[in-house]
Design a protein around this motif. Structure first.
Motif, PDB file in Angstrom:
ATOM      1  N   ARG A 217       6.244 -89.441   3.483  1.00 41.63           N
ATOM      2  CA  ARG A 217       5.896 -89.743   2.089  1.00 41.63           C
ATOM      3  C   ARG A 217       6.161 -91.229   1.855  1.00 41.63           C
ATOM      4  O   ARG A 217       6.835 -91.870   2.666  1.00 41.63           O
ATOM      5  N   GLU A 242       0.469 -84.397   0.901  1.00 41.21           N
ATOM      6  CA  GLU A 242      -0.608 -84.498  -0.091  1.00 41.21           C
ATOM      7  C   GLU A 242      -0.012 -84.739  -1.479  1.00 41.21           C
ATOM      8  O   GLU A 242      -0.105 -83.906  -2.380  1.00 41.21           O
ATOM      9  N   HIS A 243       0.629 -85.862  -1.630  1.00 38.11           N
ATOM     10  CA  HIS A 243       1.206 -86.228  -2.929  1.00 38.11           C
ATOM     11  C   HIS A 243       1.269 -87.751  -3.009  1.00 38.11           C
ATOM     12  O   HIS A 243       1.653 -88.402  -2.038  1.00 38.11           O
ATOM     13  N   HIS A 245       2.544 -90.931  -5.766  1.00 38.68           N
ATOM     14  CA  HIS A 245       3.079 -91.389  -7.045  1.00 38.68           C
ATOM     15  C   HIS A 245       2.371 -92.714  -7.350  1.00 38.68           C
ATOM     16  O   HIS A 245       2.529 -93.688  -6.611  1.00 38.68           O
ATOM     17  N   ALA A 283      -1.535 -83.873  -4.969  1.00 42.10           N
ATOM     18  CA  ALA A 283      -0.785 -83.896  -6.230  1.00 42.10           C
ATOM     19  C   ALA A 283      -0.572 -85.350  -6.643  1.00 42.10           C
ATOM     20  O   ALA A 283      -0.350 -86.221  -5.797  1.00 42.10           O
ATOM     21  N   SER A 285       1.449 -87.938  -9.314  1.00 41.51           N
ATOM     22  CA  SER A 285       2.459 -88.162 -10.358  1.00 41.51           C
ATOM     23  C   SER A 285       2.395 -89.622 -10.790  1.00 41.51           C
ATOM     24  O   SER A 285       1.795 -90.459 -10.103  1.00 41.51           O
ATOM     25  N   ASP A 313       0.098 -84.092 -12.168  1.00 34.13           N
ATOM     26  CA  ASP A 313       0.939 -82.938 -11.836  1.00 34.13           C
ATOM     27  C   ASP A 313       2.365 -83.171 -12.332  1.00 34.13           C
ATOM     28  O   ASP A 313       3.108 -82.221 -12.572  1.00 34.13           O
ATOM     29  N   SER A 388       3.112 -80.922  -1.425  1.00 36.85           N
ATOM     30  CA  SER A 388       2.668 -81.572  -2.658  1.00 36.85           C
ATOM     31  C   SER A 388       3.830 -81.983  -3.557  1.00 36.85           C
ATOM     32  O   SER A 388       3.608 -82.464  -4.662  1.00 36.85           O
ATOM     33  N   ASN A 389       5.055 -81.766  -3.102  1.00 38.83           N
ATOM     34  CA  ASN A 389       6.273 -82.154  -3.819  1.00 38.83           C
ATOM     35  C   ASN A 389       6.677 -81.173  -4.919  1.00 38.83           C
ATOM     36  O   ASN A 389       7.637 -81.427  -5.643  1.00 38.83           O
ATOM     37  N   HIS A 390       5.953 -80.073  -5.090  1.00 38.13           N
ATOM     38  CA  HIS A 390       6.376 -79.050  -6.055  1.00 38.13           C
ATOM     39  C   HIS A 390       7.656 -78.398  -5.532  1.00 38.13           C
ATOM     40  O   HIS A 390       7.755 -78.092  -4.338  1.00 38.13           O
TER      41      HIS A 390
END
Ligand code: SF4
Length: 424
Positions: A217, A242-243, A245, A283, A285, A313, A388-390
């Motif tokens: 990440r 898949e995220h 910021h 995702a 943010s 998200d 996705s960091n959820h």
């Protein structure tokens, strides 16, 4: 970045000190600080006030303040807080053993806020047994967004050599680490000023090849510099999660221009579409500031609309806070505190709907989780993150901590998901 710096302090001082949970046992008490908003700065002074009694009871205990408030305030902090022994700035972290030795030998209270044009020699070790690790790839920033104190407290942008970064990640993976988050104020401009050409996507490519790296990440990425090569990386590099910021800060063009962000809302939304095209389900943010000087109700509504269009998200949102030395602190049209508070509440409401919808979209899906430990709320449950960091919580045996498992998402809450462990 501060979490990383605190970890580095613990490692650098590891030969002489061990960590304790109890302040009353400490021989050394270091406070790592953030000055991104005035509130965090105020908290430092209030903590220092509370530590006065402890310092009186344990005069041999050394008390130090490091990080961005230390960098910003320097010797003023020593004057304000007579029981403080040491003030060390953002690069002073790496000089701590020497500073502490000098403090003990000379009995003089010390300030070290020197900036060198080079990156400090980052030690780059990892705490034993860690699954996840932050790795600094660059420090400082040359962007001078008009609200931001970072260029003043972290200095100019400097990239760390590729070989050092690769070595740090390899050693971490060799110790059983699984997930790496690359850190920098603007990772997209990584490589500028380094000998030999290397871009940030190329660095990601190098790291993605390392055996054992399950998840990669990065943060933070400036929307202006988000390249097509980086967007393609999400589709092409298997460990890259898949995220993303991607701080937008405002949805109004006149505010973005006054913030000196270098993009318009249309550019931002276009990049979001490209990301979603290249990596469906990614995702997203963001960071948002309300009440920047000159922000009208119509500007604020542009921000609310952009939030819906981008369907974030997750988001971190803040009231604008004037920071020393920054251009916006001197702008004449400051927004009243009551307006900022009211806008923040409205923005929070919109983001809560979006965050809940983001969690609900995952209902019924089977996803991979890296099990990080026990849930903070329900400490009989295991907890981890999706790519996705959820955040997801589920029942399972303690032995799964540190492993990658598959779960089926069963419940969607505002800040987390509930799931069932898959049997296979
Ligand atoms: S790019 Fe980020 S760190 Fe740099 S000045 Fe702007 S907000 Fe601050």
């Amino acid at each position: 970045m501060n979490v990383y710096d605190s970890e580095q302090m613990a490692l650098i001082l590891g030969q002489d000190y061990e960590l304790t949970e109890r302040a009353e046992d400490a021989d050394l008490y270091l406070i790592n600080t953030c000055s991104i908003r005035r509130k965090s700065e105020e908290k430092v002074l209030s903590l220092l006030g509370r530590l006065k009694t402890l310092k009186q009871e344990r005069p041999q205990m050394l008390l130090g303040v490091g990080g961005c408030v230390a960098q910003q305030e320097g010797a003023r902090l020593l004057h304000k807080v007579p029981h403080l022994d040491l003030v060390f700035g953002t690069q002073g972290v790496y000089r701590l053993p020497e500073l502490l030795r000098r403090r003990r030998e000379t009995n003089r209270r010390l300030v070290d806020t020197a900036f060198s044009p080079e990156l400090p020699n980052i030690c780059g070790q990892s705490l034993p047994g860690a699954l996840q690790k932050f790795v600094t790839i660059m420090q400082g920033c040359d962007n001078y967004c008009t609200y931001c104190v970072v260029p003043y407290v972290r200095g100019p942008e400097r990239s760390r050599p590729v070989a050092d970064i690769v070595r740090e990640v390899e050693v971490f993976l060799g110790q059983g680490g699984r997930e790496v988050t690359l850190l920098g104020q603007n990772v997209n401009s990584y490589g500028r000023g380094l000998a030999g050409e290397i871009t940030f996507p190329a660095l990601l490519g190098r790291l993605a090849e390392l055996p054992g790296l399950a998840r990669l990440r990065f943060t933070t990425s400036h929307p202006r510099d988000l390249s097509e090569e980086l967007i393609r990386g999400f589709a092409e590099l298997p460990p890259l999660c898949e995220h993303i910021h991607l701080p937008v800060q405002s949805g109004a063009n006149q505010i973005l221009a006054r913030m000196h962000r270098g993009y318009r809302r249309e550019d931002y939304l276009e990049r979001v579409s490209r990301l979603r095209e290249a990596c469906p389900g990614i995702a997203l943010s963001t960071d948002l500031i309300v009440g920047f000087p000159g922000e009208t109700e119509s500007d604020f509504q542009d921000t609310l609309r952009l939030m819906q269009e981008a369907a974030f998200d997750g988001a971190f949102f803040f009231k604008y806070s004037p920071r020393p030395q920054t251009a916006a602190a001197a702008f004449p049209d400051q927004v009243p505190e009551s307006v900022k508070t009211e806008r923040l509440a409205r923005l929070k409401e919109v983001q809560e709907q979006l965050s809940l919808a983001s969690n609900q979209r995952l209902l019924g899906e089977v996803r991979e989780v890296l099990v990080e430990g026990f849930s903070k709320l329900e400490n009989t449950q295991l907890s981890g993150r999706l790519r996705s960091n959820h955040v997801v919580n589920f029942d399972g045996p303690q032995e799964l901590i540190g492993q990658m498992v598959r779960v089926r998402i069963k419940r969607a809450y505002l800040h987390s998901l509930g799931a069932l462990l898959c049997e296979d």
